[in-house]
Design an enzyme around this catalytic site. Structure first.
Site, mmCIF file in Angstrom:
data_model
loop_
_atom_site.group_PDB
_atom_site.id
_atom_site.type_symbol
_atom_site.label_atom_id
_atom_site.label_comp_id
_atom_site.label_asym_id
_atom_site.label_seq_id
_atom_site.Cartn_x
_atom_site.Cartn_y
_atom_site.Cartn_z
ATOM 1 N N LYS A 197 68.582 53.320 -12.531
ATOM 2 C CA LYS A 197 68.527 54.779 -12.608
ATOM 3 C C LYS A 197 67.284 55.252 -13.381
ATOM 4 O O LYS A 197 66.530 54.441 -13.907
ATOM 5 C CB LYS A 197 69.827 55.318 -13.225
ATOM 6 C CG LYS A 197 71.078 54.942 -12.421
ATOM 7 C CD LYS A 197 71.099 55.602 -11.071
ATOM 8 C CE LYS A 197 72.102 55.184 -10.031
ATOM 9 N NZ LYS A 197 73.362 54.610 -10.233
HETATM 10 C C1 PLP Z 1 74.870 54.502 -9.715
HETATM 11 C C2 PLP Z 1 75.830 55.518 -9.216
HETATM 12 C C3 PLP Z 1 77.100 55.692 -9.793
HETATM 13 C C4 PLP Z 1 77.675 54.738 -10.781
HETATM 14 O O1 PLP Z 1 76.975 54.650 -11.964
HETATM 15 P P1 PLP Z 1 77.408 53.528 -13.026
HETATM 16 O O2 PLP Z 1 76.729 53.982 -14.276
HETATM 17 O O3 PLP Z 1 76.903 52.222 -12.521
HETATM 18 O O4 PLP Z 1 78.877 53.562 -13.148
HETATM 19 C C5 PLP Z 1 77.882 56.740 -9.366
HETATM 20 N N1 PLP Z 1 77.471 57.560 -8.395
HETATM 21 C C6 PLP Z 1 76.272 57.416 -7.789
HETATM 22 C C7 PLP Z 1 75.884 58.391 -6.731
HETATM 23 C C8 PLP Z 1 75.432 56.373 -8.163
HETATM 24 O O5 PLP Z 1 74.265 56.205 -7.532
#
Ligand code: PLP
Length: 402
Positions: A197
């Site tokens: 992210k």
């Molecule tokens: C990465 C992601 C998540 C989950 O995030 P985590 O921190 O790994 O739990 C949820 N929704 C979307 C759209 C994502 O891309």
């Protein structure tokens, strides 16, 4: 490369080595801070988590920020704290990561999908009203690729029907809608600090809200359901009893994560500017093409530019998206697929009885999306390599003449 033969067919790849789909930017100061945290003896939730929460609150402009061990945890807790459970319905997009809908199922509620807009792949706000029932309790929009959904419509609908709005802002850290930051609009907003992210703590997440009781409940539920007094155990010297006031979860952030997060958060705007520059270059290079198009970004909002997604126009090509992706990979360009619509996955299809054409836009996009590398650790030359590779693969699969 010069002979134009694809690397997947024995030609020379555009690059000699793989450009990964993503690489995090972790500077020496962050590594130092993690090392200091380890040496300090305070490894669990503590002062650094509190500092990251305060800095995040300020960055987003929300009244409360709660550090968690993932975005998934935050989505789960937001819905749980809002009282969503068995028999309830939550409206969301099928064009998302599994976590968005899984947490609804965890609570015994039903994810009700609404199709997406063809040019942004965001939840189509004009289609929400017809999906509302007496059981609908919340709307769960996902700001796909970093572009905010149509929030005025979504929040307006929620207000007039007494629904909560929980935003999945896993892609949308730096995003704004009509000059208002994402994280200040819905009942609660959840961000992800997963390794791929825009900022990362390895694994981690943050929930923001302006609703103090909601923030307090999320905090309590994130640490076994221990009362807020128990939280002070960690901050104040001396002996304190704790009380369990709910069967909570173990979802809190801890200080090793926060140490990394503090250094990431300071850099996010600088990184966003680099990604924005790369997005402009991609847009310019791909604008003349009929074989693919990037997603549209509406002029009244700021995308966090988390993903650079293109839609392949298969009518103008003699290749499937999957083969196109394999050919790019052979040219040493890392790629991603975001996403294959959830209603096409076995669990959601079988459990809720969805047919592929129940969400025609999401189905159509599932076979056409391709995400290209977009992160500040890449160089401008890397961006040019991606463009060269895309053009090379396009040329290798011209539309067949009838
Ligand atoms: C990465 C992601 C998540 C989950 O995030 P985590 O921190 O790994 O739990 C949820 N929704 C979307 C759209 C994502 O891309």
């Amino acid at each position: 490369m010069t002979d134009g033969r694809l690397a997947s067919e024995g030609g020379t790849p555009v690059r000699p080595t793989l450009l990964p789909f993503h690489r995090s930017w972790i500077d020496e100061a962050a590594i130092q801070e993690v090392a200091e945290t380890l040496r300090s003896g305070w490894l669990t939730r503590g002062p650094r988590t509190a500092r990251l929460e305060a800095a995040f609150r300020e960055y987003v402009g929300a009244h409360h920020a709660v550090g968690l061990n993932s975005c998934t945890a935050g989505l789960h807790l937001a819905l749980a704290a809002l009282g969503i459970g068995s028999g309830d319905e939550v409206i969301t997009t099928p064009f998302t990561f599994a976590a968005t809908a899984n947490v609804i199922v965890h609570l015994g509620a039903r994810p009700v999908f609404v199709d997406v807009e063809p040019d942004t792949l965001n939840l189509d706000a004009t289609k929400i009203a017809s999906a509302l029932t007496g059981k609908t309790k919340a709307l769960l929009p996902v700001h796909f690729a970093g572009q905010p959904c149509e929030m005025d419509e979504i929040v307006g609908l929620a207000r007039s029907h007494g629904l909560a709005v929980v935003e999945d802002a896993a892609h949308a850290l730096e995003a704004a809608y009509r000059r208002r930051k994402i994280g200040t609009l819905g009942s609660a907003t959840v961000f992800s600090f997963y390794a791929t992210k825009n900022m990362t703590t390895g694994e981690g997440g943050m929930l923001t809200t302006d609703d103090e009781p909601l923030a307090e409940q999320v905090r309590t539920l994130s640490l076994h359901g221990l009362s807020q007094n128990a939280w002070r155990r960690y901050a104040e010297p001396g002996f304190h009893h704790y009380e369990v006031i709910a069967p909570g979860y173990k979802y809190n952030m801890f200080d090793i994560q926060a140490a990394l997060g503090l250094h990431q958060l300071w850099a996010v705007e600088k990184w966003w500017e680099i990604r924005e520059r790369y997005v402009r270059r991609y847009d310019e290079a791909f604008a003349p093409l009929t074989e693919l198009s990037p997603l549209q970004v509406r002029s009244d909002r700021r995308s966090a530019h988390h993903l650079y997604v293109v839609l392949l126009h298969l009518e103008h090509l003699s290749v499937t998206r999957d083969r196109f992706a394999e050919a790019l990979l052979a040219e040493n360009i890392g790629i991603g697929i975001h996403f294959r619509s959830l209603h096409l996955h076995p669990y959601y299809r079988d459990r809720f009885g969805y047919a592929p054409d129940d969400y025609p836009v999401a189905r159509w996009a599932s076979d056409r999306v391709l995400s290209l590398p977009l992160y500040p650790k890449m160089t401008a030359q890397d961006v040019e390599d991606v463009i060269r590779a895309v053009l090379k693969v396009l040329r290798a699969f011209p539309k067949r003449r009838p």
